[in-house]
Design a protein around this motif. Structure first.
Motif, PDB file in Angstrom:
ATOM      1  N   GLY A 158       0.829  -1.199   0.000  1.00  0.00           N
ATOM      2  CA  GLY A 158       0.000   0.000   0.000  1.00  0.00           C
ATOM      3  C   GLY A 158       0.860   1.244   0.000  1.00  0.00           C
ATOM      4  N   LEU A 159       0.238   2.389  -0.267  1.00  0.00           N
ATOM      5  CA  LEU A 159       0.968   3.651  -0.403  1.00  0.00           C
ATOM      6  C   LEU A 159       0.337   4.754   0.429  1.00  0.00           C
ATOM      7  N   ILE A 211      -2.830  13.403 -11.601  1.00  0.00           N
ATOM      8  CA  ILE A 211      -2.698  12.222 -10.751  1.00  0.00           C
ATOM      9  C   ILE A 211      -3.222  10.964 -11.447  1.00  0.00           C
ATOM     10  N   ASP A 212      -3.260  10.997 -12.763  1.00  0.00           N
ATOM     11  CA  ASP A 212      -3.739   9.831 -13.513  1.00  0.00           C
ATOM     12  C   ASP A 212      -2.906   8.591 -13.235  1.00  0.00           C
ATOM     13  N   TYR A 213      -1.606   8.771 -13.006  1.00  0.00           N
ATOM     14  CA  TYR A 213      -0.750   7.614 -12.745  1.00  0.00           C
ATOM     15  C   TYR A 213      -1.133   6.949 -11.420  1.00  0.00           C
ATOM     16  N   LEU A 214      -1.593   7.744 -10.463  1.00  0.00           N
ATOM     17  CA  LEU A 214      -2.063   7.188  -9.189  1.00  0.00           C
ATOM     18  C   LEU A 214      -3.413   6.499  -9.368  1.00  0.00           C
ATOM     19  N   ARG A 215      -4.259   7.095 -10.185  1.00  0.00           N
ATOM     20  CA  ARG A 215      -5.558   6.479 -10.462  1.00  0.00           C
ATOM     21  C   ARG A 215      -5.365   5.108 -11.114  1.00  0.00           C
ATOM     22  N   SER A 216      -4.388   5.033 -12.012  1.00  0.00           N
ATOM     23  CA  SER A 216      -4.114   3.778 -12.709  1.00  0.00           C
ATOM     24  C   SER A 216      -3.660   2.688 -11.739  1.00  0.00           C
ATOM     25  N   LEU A 217      -2.741   3.027 -10.857  1.00  0.00           N
ATOM     26  CA  LEU A 217      -2.249   2.057  -9.875  1.00  0.00           C
ATOM     27  C   LEU A 217      -3.373   1.647  -8.918  1.00  0.00           C
ATOM     28  N   TYR A 218      -4.183   2.604  -8.537  1.00  0.00           N
ATOM     29  CA  TYR A 218      -5.297   2.345  -7.618  1.00  0.00           C
ATOM     30  C   TYR A 218      -6.317   1.410  -8.275  1.00  0.00           C
ATOM     31  N   ALA A 219      -6.575   1.650  -9.550  1.00  0.00           N
ATOM     32  CA  ALA A 219      -7.528   0.816 -10.283  1.00  0.00           C
ATOM     33  C   ALA A 219      -7.024  -0.617 -10.425  1.00  0.00           C
ATOM     34  N   LEU A 231      -3.793  -1.274  -6.038  1.00  0.00           N
ATOM     35  CA  LEU A 231      -2.873  -0.772  -5.023  1.00  0.00           C
ATOM     36  C   LEU A 231      -3.622   0.125  -4.037  1.00  0.00           C
ATOM     37  N   PRO A 232      -3.710  -0.248  -2.766  1.00  0.00           N
ATOM     38  CA  PRO A 232      -4.368   0.625  -1.777  1.00  0.00           C
ATOM     39  C   PRO A 232      -3.568   1.922  -1.597  1.00  0.00           C
ATOM     40  N   ILE A 233      -4.266   3.052  -1.611  1.00  0.00           N
ATOM     41  CA  ILE A 233      -3.616   4.360  -1.467  1.00  0.00           C
ATOM     42  C   ILE A 233      -4.400   5.194  -0.451  1.00  0.00           C
ATOM     43  N   VAL A 234      -3.675   5.807   0.482  1.00  0.00           N
ATOM     44  CA  VAL A 234      -4.267   6.767   1.413  1.00  0.00           C
ATOM     45  C   VAL A 234      -3.486   8.068   1.302  1.00  0.00           C
ATOM     46  N   PHE A 235      -4.195   9.169   1.138  1.00  0.00           N
ATOM     47  CA  PHE A 235      -3.559  10.488   1.046  1.00  0.00           C
ATOM     48  C   PHE A 235      -3.575  11.150   2.415  1.00  0.00           C
TER      49      PHE A 235
END
Length: 338
Positions: free
Chosen positions: A122-123, A134-142, A145-149
């Motif tokens: 996770g990130l 932030i499309d690259y983050l959206r791609s990883l999330y999709a 990959l769990p992401i918390v800001f």
């Protein structure tokens, strides 16, 4: 020279047990007798056995590692957030891998993609001052990959977020300057892209409105790199001084400490006549000269809360569809009036 470590097979051979029995004993499984567990654990301690994290990650398809992206570790606020993250992560058997963006979108993206390629579970990320796409983050999330800001968060991204009450912290600091008799209050802040910049600007404006002070855009100076470039900060200060501010509200840790230095370098005499209030988590605020009123963020708690939320996503048995934005209170630490 290769460091040799004992394996489960070595322990099993030495004790005349099967590898599965040794493995279960090390994991304190109920089907293994207490006598066998004590025997295995005592021998494992004797040969300094340590579980192989690579074997574990291959078996469970998890790395037990969490990626962290901040602008810089040397920042008081972010170092305290990291301490909070580690306090939870290590207690839950996760390791952390920390990367710095140095307020660069390119560096942030490279770091995140590298961490993802290393199979982090996770990130946790606070966006850089340059980041807009932030499309690259959206791609990883999709892709799962769990992401918390935390702290610096995007507006339209359905996941958990943890922030400080930026509006109230800014309002309180600006109000304190006004109640100290200041009427021409400048605002030194970060890149316009950042969520914290927008929220803290609104708090500053609201305080002016409450006390019937006209908002003047020329009193607001943006530092696109958040004070990491001293020349940028010094230029902002030079542009403010001819406007004769009697107070300055500053929106971030590095900007606050950097502004004091820039004021003293640009015009030492004027520096001691301007009241300063700003966000900073420095433990040495009382030593600052000129002194300042500080807005402290619950950085350690922010790291803890963000990590708990991330681990809950990592370990969830089913997809999470409901997310929350945790808002933590700031603290105004007042200094003596000028």
């Amino acid at each position: 020279m290769r460091f040799e470590t004992s394996t489960i097979k070595d322990i099993a051979k030495a004790l005349g047990l099967s590898t599965s029995t040794v493995s279960r004993a090390l994991r304190d499984r109920y089907e293994i007798s207490e006598e066998t567990k004590k025997l295995v654990l005592a021998y494992a301690e004797k040969v300094n056995y340590r579980a192989n994290p690579i074997a574990r990650s291959l078996k469970e398809r998890r790395s037990y590692s969490i990626g962290i992206i901040v602008s810089e570790i040397a920042n008081n606020f972010f170092s305290q957030v990291i301490n909070g993250i580690e306090s939870i992560a290590y207690d839950r058997d996760y390791h952390v891998i920390i990367s710095q963006s140095h307020e660069s979108y390119k560096q942030e993206k490279l770091n995140v993609e590298h961490l993802a390629s290393r199979s982090i579970d996770g990130l946790l990320i606070a966006l850089s001052s340059e980041t807009q796409d932030i499309d690259y983050l959206r791609s990883l999330y999709a892709k799962g990959l769990p992401i918390v800001f935390f702290d610096r968060v995007p507006k339209d991204f359905e996941t958990h977020k943890v922030i400080a009450n930026n509006f109230k912290g800014s309002f309180d600091a600006t109000e304190h300057l006004i109640l100290s008799g200041k009427r021409t209050i400048a605002h030194l802040t970060n890149s316009e892209n950042l969520s914290i910049t927008k929220e803290r600007l609104e708090g500053y404006k609201a305080a002016l409105v409450k006390y019937h002070i006209e908002f003047k855009p020329e009193l607001v100076k943006y530092c696109q790199h958040g004070g990491m470039h001293s020349a940028e900060l010094e230029q902002a200060v030079k542009e403010l001084l001819p406007l004769n501010p009697d107070g300055i509200f500053i929106s971030s840790d590095r900007l606050t400490t950097g502004c004091i230095m820039a004021l003293k370098k640009t015009n030492p005499e004027v520096a001691h006549k301007i009241a300063i209030a700003g966000f900073t988590n420095s433990n040495l605020v009382e030593l600052f000269n000129p002194s300042l009123t500080s807005v402290k963020q619950p950085a350690f708690e922010m790291g803890q809360v963000a990590t708990e939320l991330l681990i809950s996503m990592i370990e969830a048995k089913r997809p999470i569809t409901e997310f929350e934005t945790k808002v933590l209170d700031t603290e105004l630490v007042k200094m003596a009036k000028r």
